[in-house]
Every structure is written in C-alpha cells, then in structure tokens.
Write a protein that holds these residues in place. Structure first.
Motif, PDB file in Angstrom:
ATOM      1  N   ILE A   5       0.853  -1.198   0.000  1.00 14.79           N
ATOM      2  CA  ILE A   5       0.000   0.000   0.000  1.00 14.79           C
ATOM      3  C   ILE A   5       0.883   1.240   0.000  1.00 14.79           C
ATOM      4  O   ILE A   5       0.637   2.188  -0.743  1.00 14.79           O
ATOM      5  N   ASP A   6       1.916   1.229   0.816  1.00 11.99           N
ATOM      6  CA  ASP A   6       2.846   2.357   0.883  1.00 11.99           C
ATOM      7  C   ASP A   6       3.477   2.594  -0.492  1.00 11.99           C
ATOM      8  O   ASP A   6       3.473   3.722  -0.995  1.00 11.99           O
ATOM      9  N   HIS A   7       3.995   1.545  -1.101  1.00  8.27           N
ATOM     10  CA  HIS A   7       4.636   1.665  -2.413  1.00  8.27           C
ATOM     11  C   HIS A   7       3.640   2.167  -3.460  1.00  8.27           C
ATOM     12  O   HIS A   7       3.947   3.071  -4.243  1.00  8.27           O
ATOM     13  N   LYS A   8       2.459   1.589  -3.470  1.00 13.23           N
ATOM     14  CA  LYS A   8       1.437   1.953  -4.454  1.00 13.23           C
ATOM     15  C   LYS A   8       0.992   3.408  -4.268  1.00 13.23           C
ATOM     16  O   LYS A   8       0.789   4.141  -5.243  1.00 13.23           O
ATOM     17  N   LEU A   9       0.877   3.841  -3.006  1.00  9.62           N
ATOM     18  CA  LEU A   9       0.475   5.218  -2.729  1.00  9.62           C
ATOM     19  C   LEU A   9       1.563   6.199  -3.188  1.00  9.62           C
ATOM     20  O   LEU A   9       1.256   7.234  -3.787  1.00  9.62           O
ATOM     21  N   ARG A  10       2.796   5.871  -2.947  1.00  9.16           N
ATOM     22  CA  ARG A  10       3.902   6.725  -3.394  1.00  9.16           C
ATOM     23  C   ARG A  10       3.894   6.863  -4.923  1.00  9.16           C
ATOM     24  O   ARG A  10       4.075   7.946  -5.464  1.00  9.16           O
ATOM     25  N   ARG A  11       3.705   5.737  -5.629  1.00  7.00           N
ATOM     26  CA  ARG A  11       3.654   5.758  -7.102  1.00  7.00           C
ATOM     27  C   ARG A  11       2.463   6.579  -7.590  1.00  7.00           C
ATOM     28  O   ARG A  11       2.571   7.345  -8.538  1.00  7.00           O
ATOM     29  N   MET A  12       1.315   6.405  -6.918  1.00  6.36           N
ATOM     30  CA  MET A  12       0.123   7.140  -7.321  1.00  6.36           C
ATOM     31  C   MET A  12       0.310   8.646  -7.151  1.00  6.36           C
ATOM     32  O   MET A  12      -0.033   9.428  -8.036  1.00  6.36           O
ATOM     33  N   LEU A  13       0.878   9.061  -6.030  1.00  4.90           N
ATOM     34  CA  LEU A  13       1.125  10.486  -5.802  1.00  4.90           C
ATOM     35  C   LEU A  13       2.075  11.041  -6.858  1.00  4.90           C
ATOM     36  O   LEU A  13       1.853  12.130  -7.387  1.00  4.90           O
ATOM     37  N   ALA A  14       3.118  10.290  -7.184  1.00 11.02           N
ATOM     38  CA  ALA A  14       4.069  10.733  -8.206  1.00 11.02           C
ATOM     39  C   ALA A  14       3.372  10.877  -9.554  1.00 11.02           C
ATOM     40  O   ALA A  14       3.576  11.872 -10.264  1.00 11.02           O
ATOM     41  N   ASP A  15       2.531   9.898  -9.903  1.00  9.29           N
ATOM     42  CA  ASP A  15       1.823   9.930 -11.188  1.00  9.29           C
ATOM     43  C   ASP A  15       0.828  11.085 -11.262  1.00  9.29           C
ATOM     44  O   ASP A  15       0.835  11.869 -12.202  1.00  9.29           O
ATOM     45  N   VAL A  16      -0.039  11.163 -10.261  1.00 13.67           N
ATOM     46  CA  VAL A  16      -1.137  12.137 -10.282  1.00 13.67           C
ATOM     47  C   VAL A  16      -0.624  13.573 -10.173  1.00 13.67           C
ATOM     48  O   VAL A  16      -1.135  14.467 -10.837  1.00 13.67           O
ATOM     49  N   LEU A  17       0.374  13.768  -9.334  1.00 17.26           N
ATOM     50  CA  LEU A  17       0.867  15.132  -9.095  1.00 17.26           C
ATOM     51  C   LEU A  17       2.030  15.513 -10.007  1.00 17.26           C
ATOM     52  O   LEU A  17       2.464  16.662  -9.998  1.00 17.26           O
ATOM     53  N   GLY A  18       2.555  14.557 -10.753  1.00 13.93           N
ATOM     54  CA  GLY A  18       3.688  14.850 -11.628  1.00 13.93           C
ATOM     55  C   GLY A  18       4.931  15.239 -10.852  1.00 13.93           C
ATOM     56  O   GLY A  18       5.653  16.160 -11.231  1.00 13.93           O
ATOM     57  N   LEU A  19       5.190  14.514  -9.766  1.00 12.35           N
ATOM     58  CA  LEU A  19       6.351  14.815  -8.932  1.00 12.35           C
ATOM     59  C   LEU A  19       7.639  14.428  -9.640  1.00 12.35           C
ATOM     60  O   LEU A  19       7.645  13.596 -10.547  1.00 12.35           O
ATOM     61  N   LYS A  20       8.735  15.014  -9.178  1.00 10.07           N
ATOM     62  CA  LYS A  20      10.050  14.685  -9.725  1.00 10.07           C
ATOM     63  C   LYS A  20      10.361  13.219  -9.420  1.00 10.07           C
ATOM     64  O   LYS A  20       9.947  12.704  -8.385  1.00 10.07           O
ATOM     65  N   PRO A  21      11.124  12.556 -10.293  1.00 11.80           N
ATOM     66  CA  PRO A  21      11.499  11.157 -10.032  1.00 11.80           C
ATOM     67  C   PRO A  21      12.146  11.015  -8.654  1.00 11.80           C
ATOM     68  O   PRO A  21      13.047  11.772  -8.306  1.00 11.80           O
ATOM     69  N   GLY A  22      11.666  10.068  -7.881  1.00  9.04           N
ATOM     70  CA  GLY A  22      12.218   9.813  -6.556  1.00  9.04           C
ATOM     71  C   GLY A  22      11.688  10.702  -5.453  1.00  9.04           C
ATOM     72  O   GLY A  22      11.941  10.445  -4.275  1.00  9.04           O
ATOM     73  N   GLN A  23      10.951  11.755  -5.794  1.00  5.69           N
ATOM     74  CA  GLN A  23      10.486  12.694  -4.768  1.00  5.69           C
ATOM     75  C   GLN A  23       9.588  11.999  -3.743  1.00  5.69           C
ATOM     76  O   GLN A  23       9.758  12.179  -2.543  1.00  5.69           O
ATOM     77  N   SER A  24       8.645  11.183  -4.210  1.00  2.89           N
ATOM     78  CA  SER A  24       7.732  10.531  -3.274  1.00  2.89           C
ATOM     79  C   SER A  24       8.437   9.445  -2.468  1.00  2.89           C
ATOM     80  O   SER A  24       7.997   9.101  -1.376  1.00  2.89           O
ATOM     81  N   ASP A  25       9.557   8.914  -2.978  1.00  4.53           N
ATOM     82  CA  ASP A  25      10.312   7.897  -2.239  1.00  4.53           C
ATOM     83  C   ASP A  25      10.897   8.471  -0.953  1.00  4.53           C
ATOM     84  O   ASP A  25      11.144   7.739   0.002  1.00  4.53           O
TER      85      ASP A  25
END
Length: 87
Positions: A5-25
């Motif tokens: 869930i943690d991994h999936k949520l981080r990926r979703m936030l990166a996708d939806v918000l267009g975050l920089k690579p690795g930012q949500s990590d």
C-alpha cells in the motif's frame, strides 16, 4: 500488505501530481502534503481522491475529506490502510 500500500500510494502520488522522479520515495510519515507540495493544490485534490478510489478500490465519503486527510503523507497512508482493511 502495508508495504505494498505504501509503495502503491507513493507511485500514485508521483503519477497524479507529476512529482520529480524519486520525490515521493523520500516522503516520511511527517512529510507535509496539502499546503506543502505546490503540485497538490485545491484543483488537484479532486483528481487525487478519484485516483485513490480507483487504484485502491475504496469509496471515500464526502464527510471523510478534511484538512487532516491530506495534511501529511502518514495521515493519508493511515487513511488508505484503514479503508482497505474495512473493504
């Protein structure tokens, strides 16, 4: 399950918000979201909530959406975990 869930949520936030690579990590439970991430503005909230419902197969009631839900990454993660456990 928690890690996925943690991994999936981080990926979703990166996708939806267009975050920089690795930012949500780099997010910790105390990382501020709404009001802290310029990408997460009031216009992005509706899209984020829709994606949460779609990707995690949950239903978010209107009365569950408040300032605390999107205050920190930890709060959002705890919310999604609780919704998944109740599903």
């Amino acid at each position: 399950m928690t890690a996925s869930i943690d991994h999936k949520l981080r990926r979703m936030l990166a996708d939806v918000l267009g975050l920089k690579p690795g930012q949500s990590d780099a997010f910790t439970k105390d990382t501020g979201l709404f009001g802290h991430l310029p990408e997460l503005d009031s216009m992005a909230v509706a899209g984020l909530l829709t994606e949460l419902e779609d990707r995690f197969d949950i239903v978010i009631d209107e009365d569950e959406v408040d300032g605390e839900l999107l205050e920190t990454y930890g709060a959002l993660l705890a919310f999604v975990k609780a919704k998944r456990e109740a599903a």
